[in-house]
Design a protein around this motif. Structure first.
Motif, PDB file in Angstrom:
ATOM      1  N   HIS A  96       0.842  -1.195   0.000  1.00 25.04           N
ATOM      2  CA  HIS A  96       0.000   0.000   0.000  1.00 25.04           C
ATOM      3  C   HIS A  96       0.876   1.244   0.000  1.00 25.04           C
ATOM      4  O   HIS A  96       1.708   1.432   0.881  1.00 25.04           O
ATOM      5  CB  HIS A  96      -0.904  -0.013   1.232  1.00 25.04           C
ATOM      6  N   GLY A  97       0.691   2.103  -0.950  1.00 22.89           N
ATOM      7  CA  GLY A  97       1.511   3.302  -1.062  1.00 22.89           C
ATOM      8  C   GLY A  97       1.197   4.360  -0.028  1.00 22.89           C
ATOM      9  O   GLY A  97       0.040   4.602   0.284  1.00 22.89           O
ATOM     10  N   ALA A  98       2.221   4.990   0.526  1.00 23.09           N
ATOM     11  CA  ALA A  98       2.037   6.067   1.505  1.00 23.09           C
ATOM     12  C   ALA A  98       1.346   7.265   0.869  1.00 23.09           C
ATOM     13  O   ALA A  98       0.774   8.090   1.554  1.00 23.09           O
ATOM     14  CB  ALA A  98       3.382   6.471   2.092  1.00 23.09           C
ATOM     15  N   GLY A  99       1.368   7.346  -0.455  1.00 28.85           N
ATOM     16  CA  GLY A  99       0.737   8.457  -1.151  1.00 28.85           C
ATOM     17  C   GLY A  99      -0.719   8.211  -1.498  1.00 28.85           C
ATOM     18  O   GLY A  99      -1.315   9.003  -2.224  1.00 28.85           O
ATOM     19  N   CYS A 100      -1.313   7.140  -0.992  1.00 28.67           N
ATOM     20  CA  CYS A 100      -2.722   6.841  -1.275  1.00 28.67           C
ATOM     21  C   CYS A 100      -3.574   8.025  -0.822  1.00 28.67           C
ATOM     22  O   CYS A 100      -3.436   8.501   0.306  1.00 28.67           O
ATOM     23  CB  CYS A 100      -3.147   5.569  -0.542  1.00 28.67           C
TER      24      CYS A 100
END
Length: 83
Positions: A54-58
């Motif tokens: 899961h990307g921190a930029g979601c």
């Protein structure tokens, strides 16, 4: 609080406070998971956040599992709470 029992192998009770992905990641512990909120026409669905995937930029809102405050008596805990 948000409570989801369908679509997961167990029931989840999460605080309703919405966080960014980075804020939620900072609140995660081995016993407290973060969840990505997927809002659809059918309602809100919780999707477990796996940091390696899961990307921190979601840009979706995130919630974390409910954690009862220290000293909370068993009868005062929300149904399904893991505390």
């Amino acid at each position: 609080m948000l409570h989801q029992t369908a679509g997961l192998p167990y029931a989840v009770t999460a605080d309703a406070v919405r966080h960014t992905a980075a804020e939620a990641a900072a609140l995660v512990t081995p016993d407290r998971l973060a969840w990505c909120l997927r809002e659809t026409a059918a309602g809100v669905r919780l999707v477990e956040v796996v940091a390696s995937v899961h990307g921190a930029g979601c840009d979706r809102p995130h919630v974390v599992e409910h954690e009862c405050p220290e000293g909370t008596l068993p009868g005062r805990r929300p149904e399904g709470a893991l505390c």
